[in-house]
Write an enzyme that holds these catalytic residues in place. Structure first.
Site, short mmCIF file in Angstrom:
data_model
loop_
_atom_site.label_atom_id
_atom_site.label_comp_id
_atom_site.label_asym_id
_atom_site.label_seq_id
_atom_site.Cartn_x
_atom_site.Cartn_y
_atom_site.Cartn_z
N GLU A 115 0.83 -1.22 0.00
CA GLU A 115 0.00 0.00 0.00
C GLU A 115 0.86 1.26 0.00
O GLU A 115 0.34 2.37 0.06
CB GLU A 115 -0.94 -0.01 1.21
CG GLU A 115 -2.02 -1.05 1.14
CD GLU A 115 -2.81 -0.99 -0.16
OE1 GLU A 115 -3.42 0.05 -0.43
OE2 GLU A 115 -2.81 -1.99 -0.89
N ASP B 136 12.12 12.37 -31.80
CA ASP B 136 11.02 11.55 -31.29
C ASP B 136 9.68 12.24 -31.26
O ASP B 136 9.60 13.44 -31.22
CB ASP B 136 11.27 11.23 -29.81
CG ASP B 136 12.29 10.17 -29.62
OD1 ASP B 136 12.50 9.43 -30.56
OD2 ASP B 136 12.84 10.12 -28.53
#
Ligand code: ADE
Length: 247
Positions: A115, A168
């Site tokens: 968690e 890119d």
């Protein structure tokens, strides 16, 4: 660039970093990846690294003591590195954040599990929390792989051509134009004739328009912040009016 990965599952990294470009970058000494097993710093009899959360609730929390011992040992060797925690609650990873991180001397990446980590780890050590998307992984290890991969491509010499990272998708704020290689026709699908024309000006124009078209169709919000010329804006208006499908 030095990456120190702080994890409970170092075995998860043996595949991703022992292939292709990252493997070569490590071999060339451009990228240094060290794995640190948090469990090696749990000094109680059972080497416990997690515990129940105070206040109750589902799941376990990564304990503060083993993580502290591990991080202090890593930080002593890498005083200049930034400490990053991978967590779905972190800052979303983007190309601009990747290029920012590539300027760092090194990154110490804590792979969150269960968690989450005891809040005091955050308070004492963490410089930045990063999420790789709005979804929850079973742990931060795949996110760390993504981070190492995306940042490494920006280290000079990691990619074959120094232009590659700059050309890119996202580097100019737009998605990338389509690419083709031989053969010129495959299953009835032909390579756009302009790419075979040898006319570099026309090829550049076609690529720019295809970038704009893809961005318009898939990520239109990027057009709000991209650096656009008057000609680009005119083309986008054509797309908005349902045109620009064929050149
Ligand atoms: N750990 C679990 N989910 C994650 C995410 N989306 N990004 C980064 N770390 C995570």
């Amino acid at each position: 660039m030095k990456f120190d990965l702080v994890t409970l599952f170092p075995g998860m990294f043996s595949g991703p970093f022992s292939e292709s470009i990252i493997k070569k970058a490590v071999e060339k000494g451009l990228v240094d990846i060290a794995l640190h097993n948090i469990r090696d710093f749990a000094f109680d009899k059972h080497r416990v690294t997690d515990d129940y959360p105070y206040g109750g609730g589902a799941g376990m929390v990564m304990k503060v003591e083993p993580l502290t011992a591990c991080l202090e040992s890593v930080k002593a060797a890498r005083p200049l590195s930034k400490v990053v925690l991978t967590t779905p609650g972190g800052r979303p990873l983007s190309q601009s954040l990747v290029t920012e991180l590539a300027l760092e001397d090194g990154l110490i990446i804590i792979c969150g599990r269960y968690e989450g980590v005891d809040e005091r780890v955050r308070e004492i050590f963490v410089d930045m929390e990063i999420s790789i998307g709005d979804f929850v992984l079973t742990g931060g290890e795949p996110a760390a792989v993504v981070l190492v991969d995306a940042v490494s491509r920006h280290i000079p010499g990691v990619l074959g051509s120094c232009e590659s990272a700059l050309d890119d998708s996202f580097c100019n704020g737009l998605l990338e134009y389509p690419q083709y290689t031989r053969p010129p026709e495959f299953r009835g699908l032909a390579v756009p004739s302009v790419l075979l024309s040898g006319n570099h000006l026309e090829i550049k124009r076609w690529r720019r328009r295809e970038s704009l078209r893809r961005t318009f169709l898939v990520r239109p919000e990027l057009l709000d912040t991209a650096d656009l010329t008057e000609e680009d804006k005119q083309f986008i208006r054509t797309l908005r009016n349902g045109g620009g499908i064929q050149d």
